[in-house]
Scaffold this active site. Structure first.
Site, PDB file in Angstrom:
ATOM      1  N   ASP A 178      23.667  35.515  15.040  1.00 16.01           N
ATOM      2  CA  ASP A 178      22.676  34.345  14.851  1.00 16.01           C
ATOM      3  C   ASP A 178      22.353  33.535  16.333  1.00 16.01           C
ATOM      4  O   ASP A 178      23.032  33.812  17.186  1.00 16.01           O
ATOM      5  CB  ASP A 178      22.790  33.681  13.554  1.00 16.01           C
ATOM      6  CG  ASP A 178      21.748  32.689  13.063  1.00 16.01           C
ATOM      7  OD1 ASP A 178      20.491  32.874  14.012  1.00 16.01           O
ATOM      8  OD2 ASP A 178      21.688  32.702  11.862  1.00 16.01           O
TER       9      ASP A 178
HETATM   10  C1  BGC Z   1      18.728  31.538  11.942  1.00 13.94           C
HETATM   11  C2  BGC Z   1      18.242  32.936  11.612  1.00 13.94           C
HETATM   12  C3  BGC Z   1      16.955  33.334  12.553  1.00 13.94           C
HETATM   13  C4  BGC Z   1      17.504  32.795  14.076  1.00 13.94           C
HETATM   14  C5  BGC Z   1      16.203  33.443  14.972  1.00 13.94           C
HETATM   15  C6  BGC Z   1      18.380  30.923  13.339  1.00 13.94           C
HETATM   16  O1  BGC Z   1      18.652  29.744  13.685  1.00 13.94           O
HETATM   17  O2  BGC Z   1      19.699  31.162  11.398  1.00 13.94           O
HETATM   18  O3  BGC Z   1      17.847  33.235  10.338  1.00 13.94           O
HETATM   19  O4  BGC Z   1      16.616  34.733  12.472  1.00 13.94           O
HETATM   20  O5  BGC Z   1      17.502  31.483  14.130  1.00 13.94           O
HETATM   21  O6  BGC Z   1      15.027  32.711  14.767  1.00 13.94           O
END
Ligand code: BGC
Length: 740
Positions: A281
């Site tokens: 993530d």
């Molecule tokens: C979120 C994810 C997301 C990623 C990219 C993160 O902060 O938890 O779900 O895919 O950002 O935007």
């Protein structure tokens, strides 16, 4: 490029008789053999573009040069053919000309915004959910996107957590079915088709169980609970062929999920044989050090890659540390090669080596901007996502012949709040979103006198608009109110300790109810909110969530009865904040309460009924459905046998309508305590008024299995109860025995 192609070409000639997958594997190996360590690490490095961002952006002036040097493998937040082509051209200047992957959070639609996922889940309509992702994939891929960071399948039992809006709710069976539908929708006929994108199931794992509902918080749970409730939707996505998996931010039993070898290596890669890409993530590789599980970024990078995380999104820990880890012999090159293989395999499967600009077709992009058929599906899904929670005296549907309607509240003329969190921003949004006012106004004839007052804002203390709202309501035959949460009040990092209706909106409702007029309250939100006094006193309540670009039309169709509501909630709605987490499939205690008014020495609260305000699976219709007793084909089941179960459902009310018939079971005695009910099947049935239909289910031993305390997935002999009904509480009951 020529060099790669010569080498690939000779391989292709040599192995042309092999199956397609084998040929991709050989192509990948042939590229890996040409790569320097730095180029390999580049494939594992993912950056955000500047479109939007969901985490701290590390200042990094020379991203573009890094792309030209082959030090970047994928990007997120770069949207539109013009931009993806620009960056792809830079990648084509790199020594090996390995194409970039473009990823995006496409959570509930791309150009066309569908209801938020939690609302969609209330439709229990797998075909429609799949179709919505098919549309999202078609639109996103036309804008240069190869990879969608969805579905989010985290089981969620606590509405304080703002990300409940992104998932399917609290149930693992329904969650798994929806995960399958979404992966199929995104990936269509398979990646490599220009209208298919790679899907990414997230967040692995147990992110939804953050303690106290506080986003990013730690998770502590038994492995039995993990396997029984939290992993099934991920497993379903893997079985459906999902291309990638995203790590979670949380720690699980003390180990950050991104560096958790049990989760990623043992479960996902070794046990489930997942062969796609694992992506961290945002910054979660670096987060391993922040958690205190690694001393610094270098140790964090080592923990993540050893656990099986292939791509580092935005933390730069891989880019800055993997090479020295290899040189210092702390990290085997094989682990890096494995990760690179996963990435290159998907690039080959997508067809990007053959044509890096395969998804860069402006004509196609333009054609996907305003598609009537997509809007029609968005409308259908929005109608089916609305849940009728209450309809005293059947004040709904509103007769089309009423003379004066007052439409009151801060959502009536709101535009973007209909979209909700995790929706895309487009310059023509205001033109493409149908507001609730427009939808309602268009539905009634111009003879109906339609009055409006905003009454108050969503989230402040200003009640100066109450007087006008009361005056307007007093002139009407019926009042329709639209209140709720602003679009940024549920979502990532949007936990609320007490998720009540914000601002003075509940007070506004009380004032309008005091006029004595019939009042319909619509609640727009990203989660189950707490709205005790409204739940008790409003005459009708529609839970409208955040419904997307067709919100106004869907709401109008339900208000008038052009669409008879059929949504059923997929999270239990609590009575107050102290009840959370709350979920229907809890274990029995040694002191269960037989009913809500029992107070002595039972597992409950002395200041609150034990039950939720609205139970899992609940949702009304303008008609009513009567259930016959359950018919069983036998009362004893043995391995290899099927138990046929059926009920007859009758539409006993005054409107045609659709019912979602739900089947639950309970294992009465087992080697570990089992839930009081578990969903094991559901079917939707449309019945004209007065019509009856038989609904049949089949139970096999697979439906009776669970994880025992050795984590074996077993069925144990003995007595079972089986329930069929309109929600998790109102059910018919039957019994059978499993004999082994
Ligand atoms: C979120 C994810 C997301 C990623 C990219 C993160 O902060 O938890 O779900 O895919 O950002 O935007």
């Amino acid at each position: 490029m020529r060099k790669i192609f010569l080498s690939i070409f000779s391989f292709v000639l040599a192995i042309h008789a092999l199956a397609q997958t084998a040929s991709v594997a050989h192509k990948v190996d042939s590229v890996i053999r040409l790569m320097t360590l730095e180029e390999k690490i580049g494939q594992l490095n993912q950056y955000s573009g500047d479109w939007a961002h969901t985490g701290p952006i590390t200042p990094d002036g020379d991203k573009q040069n890094q792309i030209r040097r082959g030090q970047v493998g994928s990007m997120l937040n770069v949207i539109g053919v013009e931009h993806t082509r620009d960056l792809q051209q830079m990648a084509m200047q790199s020594r090996l000309k390995i194409p970039l992957l473009f990823a995006q959070d496409v959570i509930h639609g791309f150009r066309t915004t569908f209801p938020i996922p939690l609302a969609q889940a209330c439709s229990w309509d797998m075909d429609l959910i799949e179709r919505s992702e098919r549309i999202a994939a078609t639109e996103a891929s036309a804008s240069g996107i190869h990879w969608c960071f969805a579905p989010m399948v985290d089981i969620a039992r606590d509405a304080r957590w703002g990300r409940v809006m992104e998932g399917a709710g609290e149930d693992p069976y329904l969650g798994a079915r929806i995960a399958t539908a979404r992966v199929k929708g995104f990936q269509g006929k398979g990646i490599g088709h220009t209208d298919a994108v790679m899907s990414c199931v997230k967040h692995f794992a147990a992110y939804g169980a953050a303690i106290g509902g506080r986003d990013y918080n730690s998770v502590d749970m038994s492995l039995q609970t993990l396997w029984q409730y939290y992993l099934p939707p991920f497993k379903a996505a893997v079985d459906a062929g999902v291309s990638s998996v995203m790590n979670a931010f949380n720690s699980l039993n003390g180990i950050p999920a991104t560096g958790n070898a049990y989760l990623v290596k043992d479960v996902l890669k070794d046990t489930w044989k997942f062969r796609g890409i694992v992506v961290s993530d945002w910054g979660s590789v670096g987060g391993i050090a922040t958690h205190g599980y690694a001393a610094d970024d270098k140790e964090a990078a080592l923990a993540a890659i050893e656990a099986g995380c292939d791509i580092d999104m935005e933390s730069r820990c891989y880019k800055n540390n993997l090479a020295s880890l290899v040189k210092e012999k702390k990290l085997s090159l094989q682990l890096i090669d494995n990760a690179v293989k996963a990435v290159l395999t998907k690039k080959f499967e997508l067809g990007l080596f053959e044509d890096p600009y395969k998804f860069c077709d402006e004509k196609r992009e333009n054609a996907q901007q305003n598609v009537a058929a997509h809007k029609a599906t968005a409308l259908q899904l929005a109608e089916r996502s609305i849940v009728l929670l209450k309809n005293d005296l059947n004040i709904l549907p509103v007769s089309k012949n009423v003379k004066t309607i007052a439409v009151i509240g801060p959502f009536v003329k709101a535009v973007k709040d209909n979209l909700g969190f995790w929706s895309m921003e487009w310059p023509d949004d205001s033109a493409t979103i149908v507001t609730q006012w427009e939808g309602i106004r268009n539905k009634f004839s111009s003879d109906v006198n339609m009055l409006y007052a905003k009454g108050c804002n969503i989230n402040d203390t200003d009640s100066s608009g109450f007087a006008e709202a009361i005056a307007v309501s007093s002139k009407a035959d019926i009042v329709i109110m639209s209140i709720g949460e602003a679009r940024d009040m549920s979502g990532e990092a949007k936990s609320r300790s007490n998720p009540v209706i914000p601002g003075v909106q509940e007070a506004l409702v009380k004032n309008i109810l005091a006029t004595g007029k019939p009042v319909v309250v619509m609640i727009n939100a990203g989660r189950p909110l707490l709205f005790g006094s409204i739940a008790d006193k409003a005459h009708a309540i529609l839970y409208t969530w955040w419904l997307g670009s067709q919100a106004g039309n869907a709401i109008a169709a339900v208000l008038t009865g052009d669409y008879n509501p059929s949504g059923k909630i997929t999270m239990s709605f609590p009575r107050n904040a102290g009840q959370m987490p709350i979920y229907y499939n809890h274990l029995n205690t040694g002191h269960p309460a037989p009913n809500d008014s029992t107070l002595d020495y039972v597992s409950g609260y002395i200041d609150l009924p034990h039950s939720p305000r609205f139970p899992f699976g609940y949702g009304l219709s303008y008609t009513s459905f009567a259930y016959s007793d359950i018919k069983l084909s036998k009362t004893t089941v043995r391995p290899g046998e099927k138990l046929e179960v059926s009920v007859v459902v009758t539409n006993s009310g005054n409107y045609d309508g659709e019912e979602t018939v739900q089947l639950y079971i309970r294992d009465m005695v087992a080697s570990v305590v089992r839930p009081v009910k578990e969903l094991k099947g559901f079917q939707k049935i449309f019945l004209k008024r007065g019509e009856s239909g038989e609904v049949k289910f089949r139970i096999t031993i697979e439906d009776l299995k669970f994880y025992n305390n050795q984590l074996q997935y077993v069925a144990e002999p003995g007595d079972f109860k089986l329930f069929i009904g309109t929600n998790s509480e109102e059910v018919k009951e039957a019994s059978f025995k499993l004999v082994l």
